[in-house]
Write a protein that holds these residues in place. Structure first.
Motif, PDB file in Angstrom:
ATOM      1  N   GLU A   1      -4.820   6.966   3.932  1.00  0.00           N
ATOM      2  CA  GLU A   1      -4.841   8.416   4.120  1.00  0.00           C
ATOM      3  C   GLU A   1      -6.255   8.945   4.005  1.00  0.00           C
ATOM      4  O   GLU A   1      -7.077   8.415   3.248  1.00  0.00           O
ATOM      5  N   SER A   2      -6.534  10.003   4.729  1.00  0.00           N
ATOM      6  CA  SER A   2      -7.866  10.586   4.752  1.00  0.00           C
ATOM      7  C   SER A   2      -8.043  11.562   3.596  1.00  0.00           C
ATOM      8  O   SER A   2      -7.651  12.723   3.663  1.00  0.00           O
ATOM      9  N   LYS A   3      -8.628  11.062   2.504  1.00  0.00           N
ATOM     10  CA  LYS A   3      -8.891  11.915   1.352  1.00  0.00           C
ATOM     11  C   LYS A   3      -9.990  11.290   0.507  1.00  0.00           C
ATOM     12  O   LYS A   3     -10.304  10.105   0.646  1.00  0.00           O
ATOM     13  N   GLY A   4     -10.590  12.083  -0.352  1.00  0.00           N
ATOM     14  CA  GLY A   4     -11.681  11.598  -1.199  1.00  0.00           C
ATOM     15  C   GLY A   4     -12.910  11.227  -0.393  1.00  0.00           C
ATOM     16  O   GLY A   4     -13.250  11.863   0.610  1.00  0.00           O
TER      17      GLY A   4
ATOM     18  N   TYR B   1       3.470   6.746   9.432  1.00  0.00           N
ATOM     19  CA  TYR B   1       2.051   7.124   9.465  1.00  0.00           C
ATOM     20  C   TYR B   1       1.209   5.988  10.034  1.00  0.00           C
ATOM     21  O   TYR B   1       0.342   6.209  10.890  1.00  0.00           O
ATOM     22  N   VAL B   2       1.468   4.762   9.573  1.00  0.00           N
ATOM     23  CA  VAL B   2       0.723   3.594  10.052  1.00  0.00           C
ATOM     24  C   VAL B   2       0.985   3.344  11.534  1.00  0.00           C
ATOM     25  O   VAL B   2       0.063   3.114  12.326  1.00  0.00           O
TER      26      VAL B   2
ATOM     27  N   ARG C   1       0.803  -1.221   0.000  1.00  0.00           N
ATOM     28  CA  ARG C   1       0.000   0.000   0.000  1.00  0.00           C
ATOM     29  C   ARG C   1       0.840   1.279   0.000  1.00  0.00           C
ATOM     30  O   ARG C   1       0.302   2.365   0.214  1.00  0.00           O
ATOM     31  N   THR C   2       2.131   1.191  -0.220  1.00  0.00           N
ATOM     32  CA  THR C   2       2.895   2.430  -0.287  1.00  0.00           C
ATOM     33  C   THR C   2       2.649   3.164  -1.604  1.00  0.00           C
ATOM     34  O   THR C   2       2.799   4.376  -1.673  1.00  0.00           O
ATOM     35  N   GLN C   3       2.295   2.409  -2.675  1.00  0.00           N
ATOM     36  CA  GLN C   3       1.941   2.990  -3.970  1.00  0.00           C
ATOM     37  C   GLN C   3       3.001   3.978  -4.459  1.00  0.00           C
ATOM     38  O   GLN C   3       2.714   5.091  -4.890  1.00  0.00           O
ATOM     39  N   GLY C   4       4.259   3.565  -4.363  1.00  0.00           N
ATOM     40  CA  GLY C   4       5.338   4.410  -4.845  1.00  0.00           C
ATOM     41  C   GLY C   4       5.774   5.483  -3.877  1.00  0.00           C
ATOM     42  O   GLY C   4       6.730   6.208  -4.147  1.00  0.00           O
TER      43      GLY C   4
ATOM     44  N   TRP D   1     -11.997   0.889  10.988  1.00  0.00           N
ATOM     45  CA  TRP D   1     -11.976   1.125   9.546  1.00  0.00           C
ATOM     46  C   TRP D   1     -12.522   2.492   9.185  1.00  0.00           C
ATOM     47  O   TRP D   1     -12.362   2.944   8.038  1.00  0.00           O
ATOM     48  N   GLY D   2     -13.165   3.161  10.133  1.00  0.00           N
ATOM     49  CA  GLY D   2     -13.598   4.541   9.909  1.00  0.00           C
ATOM     50  C   GLY D   2     -12.526   5.554  10.245  1.00  0.00           C
ATOM     51  O   GLY D   2     -12.757   6.761  10.151  1.00  0.00           O
ATOM     52  N   LEU D   3     -11.350   5.080  10.649  1.00  0.00           N
ATOM     53  CA  LEU D   3     -10.224   5.950  10.958  1.00  0.00           C
ATOM     54  C   LEU D   3      -9.111   5.758   9.933  1.00  0.00           C
ATOM     55  O   LEU D   3      -8.870   4.636   9.487  1.00  0.00           O
ATOM     56  N   PRO D   4      -8.416   6.825   9.563  1.00  0.00           N
ATOM     57  CA  PRO D   4      -7.306   6.700   8.598  1.00  0.00           C
ATOM     58  C   PRO D   4      -6.047   6.175   9.269  1.00  0.00           C
ATOM     59  O   PRO D   4      -5.061   6.900   9.448  1.00  0.00           O
ATOM     60  N   ILE D   5      -6.077   4.911   9.649  1.00  0.00           N
ATOM     61  CA  ILE D   5      -4.913   4.293  10.276  1.00  0.00           C
ATOM     62  C   ILE D   5      -4.039   3.625   9.225  1.00  0.00           C
ATOM     63  O   ILE D   5      -2.828   3.812   9.190  1.00  0.00           O
TER      64      ILE D   5
END
Length: 256
Positions: free
Chosen positions: A192-195, A68-69, A56-59, A185-189
């Motif tokens: 990332e919190s976007k969209g 962050y995690v 999940r680093t996506q580059g 799962w409702g937290l950006p753990i």
């Protein structure tokens, strides 16, 4: 007078905390060490998955993403234990509460003290990694602990209600465990919190505390939450706390 009474009750609370740990880990060879090993193993699992495997680093920079995690896990893991353990604290101490003149209130603080201890234990390897990676904020440790302490008080408003309801309804722990999954799962753990997810995060009462915690703990991190979005949850939780004390105390004593 007030200070001496507070210190007396605090000493009693510490004795109750020790007693609760002794009951939880009775017969265990390692005792309280199991808690440290459990949290450490969880951190190691996420280290392998999100750092060494780079999932999940996506580059992105895997070091920054892993920091962050880890900051999210440091916030969440002790809090989840607090929610689950706190729900059954009055039920587990039913006989002692009936024999003791202390009343049920002091028992509600047992999981709160344990929550702070669990956070401190979990924080040791995580803070060591963040310091090594250069991701730890300059005043991250004391301010982030204060943020965790305030978050615990915020959750305690709901926890006191759940513990009382657990006495009346016999056992709601499966429901609480399910609730913690929705909260997680409702937290950006792990993301990332976007969209769309960023908009859904606003419906989670722990989103603002998590983002505030991260902004103090991680160097250069900017919170994506606003206090105005958190204020309705704060008012709601305080209302639940005062109503549960006013309406449920006698009912709980009758059901013990």
């Amino acid at each position: 007078m007030f200070q001496s009474d507070f210190l007396r009750k605090f000493r009693i609370l510490l004795v109750l905390v020790r007693r609760d740990y002794a009951l939880q880990y009775a017969g265990s060879a390692l005792g309280l060490t199991w808690m440290f090993l459990q949290n450490l193993s969880l951190v190691l699992i996420y280290t392998i998955v999100f750092y060494f495997l780079g999932i999940r680093t996506q580059g992105e920079d895997p070091l920054a993403y892993f920091a962050y995690v880890l900051s999210g896990l440091l916030f969440w893991v002790p809090l989840q234990e607090y929610l689950i353990r706190g729900t059954g604290i009055l039920t587990d101490n039913r006989q002692l509460i009936k024999r003791s003149p202390l009343g049920p209130e002091i028992f509600l603080w047992i999981p709160f003290i344990q929550f702070l201890l669990h956070w401190a234990i979990t924080a040791v390897p995580i803070l060591a990694f963040l310091l090594w990676a250069g991701k730890l904020g300059g005043i991250g440790l004391p301010i982030s602990f204060l943020c965790v302490f305030c978050t615990g008080l915020f959750v305690a408003c709901l926890q006191s209600y759940l513990a009382r309801i657990n006495i009346i309804l016999r056992d709601i722990s499966p429901l609480v465990r399910l609730m913690t999954q929705f909260l997680f799962w409702g937290l950006p753990i792990l993301y990332e919190s976007k969209g769309i997810l960023g908009k859904l995060n606003l419906l989670n009462p722990l989103f603002y505390p998590l983002e505030t915690f991260r902004s103090f703990l991680l160097s250069g991190y900017e919170s994506k939450a606003a206090f105005t979005d958190f204020l309705p949850f704060l008012i709601l939780f305080l209302a639940i706390f005062f109503l549960s004390r006013a309406r449920l105390n006698q009912i709980v004593l009758d059901h013990l």
